[in-house]
Design a protein around this motif. Structure first.
Motif, PDB file in Angstrom:
ATOM      1  N   ALA A  48     -37.471  68.207 138.252  1.00  0.00           N
ATOM      2  CA  ALA A  48     -37.817  67.848 139.633  1.00  0.00           C
ATOM      3  C   ALA A  48     -36.708  68.167 140.630  1.00  0.00           C
ATOM      4  O   ALA A  48     -36.956  68.168 141.839  1.00  0.00           O
ATOM      5  N   THR A  49     -35.496  68.423 140.161  1.00  0.00           N
ATOM      6  CA  THR A  49     -34.376  68.627 141.074  1.00  0.00           C
ATOM      7  C   THR A  49     -33.386  69.611 140.476  1.00  0.00           C
ATOM      8  O   THR A  49     -33.323  69.786 139.250  1.00  0.00           O
ATOM      9  N   ASP A  50     -32.609  70.245 141.333  1.00  0.00           N
ATOM     10  CA  ASP A  50     -31.553  71.149 140.872  1.00  0.00           C
ATOM     11  C   ASP A  50     -30.239  70.408 140.631  1.00  0.00           C
ATOM     12  O   ASP A  50     -29.250  71.029 140.227  1.00  0.00           O
ATOM     13  N   LEU A  51     -30.218  69.116 140.879  1.00  0.00           N
ATOM     14  CA  LEU A  51     -28.989  68.346 140.718  1.00  0.00           C
ATOM     15  C   LEU A  51     -28.727  68.019 139.250  1.00  0.00           C
ATOM     16  O   LEU A  51     -29.657  67.955 138.440  1.00  0.00           O
ATOM     17  N   PRO A  52     -27.471  67.789 138.886  1.00  0.00           N
ATOM     18  CA  PRO A  52     -27.172  67.332 137.528  1.00  0.00           C
ATOM     19  C   PRO A  52     -27.821  65.970 137.290  1.00  0.00           C
ATOM     20  O   PRO A  52     -27.867  65.123 138.197  1.00  0.00           O
ATOM     21  N   VAL A  53     -28.330  65.764 136.085  1.00  0.00           N
ATOM     22  CA  VAL A  53     -28.968  64.497 135.724  1.00  0.00           C
ATOM     23  C   VAL A  53     -28.220  63.861 134.562  1.00  0.00           C
ATOM     24  O   VAL A  53     -27.980  64.509 133.535  1.00  0.00           O
ATOM     25  N   SER A  54     -27.857  62.598 134.752  1.00  0.00           N
ATOM     26  CA  SER A  54     -27.222  61.818 133.695  1.00  0.00           C
ATOM     27  C   SER A  54     -28.177  60.703 133.287  1.00  0.00           C
ATOM     28  O   SER A  54     -28.758  60.029 134.137  1.00  0.00           O
ATOM     29  N   ALA A  55     -28.335  60.519 131.978  1.00  0.00           N
ATOM     30  CA  ALA A  55     -29.344  59.595 131.472  1.00  0.00           C
ATOM     31  C   ALA A  55     -28.728  58.333 130.894  1.00  0.00           C
ATOM     32  O   ALA A  55     -27.776  58.394 130.103  1.00  0.00           O
ATOM     33  N   ASP A  56     -29.294  57.210 131.289  1.00  0.00           N
ATOM     34  CA  ASP A  56     -28.970  55.932 130.666  1.00  0.00           C
ATOM     35  C   ASP A  56     -29.812  55.845 129.397  1.00  0.00           C
ATOM     36  O   ASP A  56     -31.014  55.612 129.467  1.00  0.00           O
TER      37      ASP A  56
END
Length: 275
Positions: A77-85
């Motif tokens: 959904a986004t080009d941003l980095p994603v960090s997962a809990d």
């Protein structure tokens, strides 16, 4: 996602911690898009909010398959980095954890929050050595995948009130040093908002310290000056959203539409999700 693109996002995410990273935690693809539009430089998930969005309570209630599918949608959904809990990574032992981290990396994420809570035999937290072994397993899986995964080691010493009150800060520092040696990049200490203590943790562990908003939290600039590198919202933004939804539902059932009439109109809102 190609390993090259994922690694580029991983490098960007790591670099954002060199200043002061503010993370308005999201829980699905829509909230991730809205956080990006609001100006977020990276997306972090909230396990609690993610569970609520599926009608379940926080605390490893959501099946791993559902978490993985949700993360894939958020990354797309986004080009941003994603960090997962990822809570305790849905794994009891280090071997299982290594295999699970490989599954999580396949979604395209570039960071994780890995808890040291979830143990049942010796108390609410894994022992320091056991928790460090789990971090080392996560680091090994990331190395195998060719991704410089940002491992944000979460310790719940303060959140759960583990041990003697006067020894908790020393426990956090000891754990932080062991977690750093095992491959952690950051240390998340929910429940700790004392500025002096946060500064001590940052100085004595050498890790990027993550503070989480709670009522009465210091101002972001105070946290930055104390040595905090990362400030997250946890479930707070989801709580705002669901409170508004519950209030609007009650009002509508009572024949009132003030809240709905004041919201962004359908077409403007729909445009936010247009590719």
């Amino acid at each position: 996602m190609s390993t090259t693109l994922q690694q580029e996002r991983a490098e960007l995410f790591r670099s954002l911690h060199d200043d002061f990273l503010v993370l308005p935690n999201a829980w699905d693809a829509g909230s991730a898009r809205l956080a990006a539009e609001a100006g977020a430089t990276a997306i972090a998930t909230s396990s609690g909010a993610q569970s609520w969005s599926q009608g379940l309570a926080d605390g490893r209630s959501l099946a791993k398959a559902d978490v993985l599918a949700n993360l894939e949608r958020m990354v797309a959904a986004t080009d941003l980095p994603v960090s997962a809990d990822i809570e305790n990574a849905y794994a009891a032992g280090a071997d299982d954890l290594r295999a699970t981290i490989t599954q999580f990396l396949a979604t395209g994420i570039v960071g994780i929050n890995l808890e040291d809570s979830g143990a049942t035999d010796d108390g609410p937290l894994y022992g320091t050595a056991a928790a460090a072994e789990r971090i080392a397993a996560a680091r090994g899986a990331a190395d195998d995948a060719g991704v410089d995964l940002f491992i944000n080691a979460r310790t719940d010493v303060f959140l759960l009130g583990v041990g003697d009150e006067h020894g908790r800060l020393a426990d956090v520092i000891a754990r932080g040093n062991a977690y750093r040696e095992a491959g952690a990049c950051g240390l998340f200490v929910p429940g700790l908002l004392d500025l002096a203590a946060l500064g001590t943790v940052a100085r004595d562990t050498g890790l990027k310290v993550n503070a989480m908003w709670l009522p009465g939290a210091p101002a972001p600039e105070q946290l930055r000056e104390a040595g905090v590198s990362r400030y997250s919202a946890g479930t707070a933004i989801a709580q705002v959203a669901y409170t508004a939804a519950a209030d609007a539902a009650r009002a509508f059932l009572a024949g009132q539409d003030t809240a709905m009439a004041a919201s962004i109109n359908y077409f403007a809102f729909n445009d936010k999700f247009a590719k």
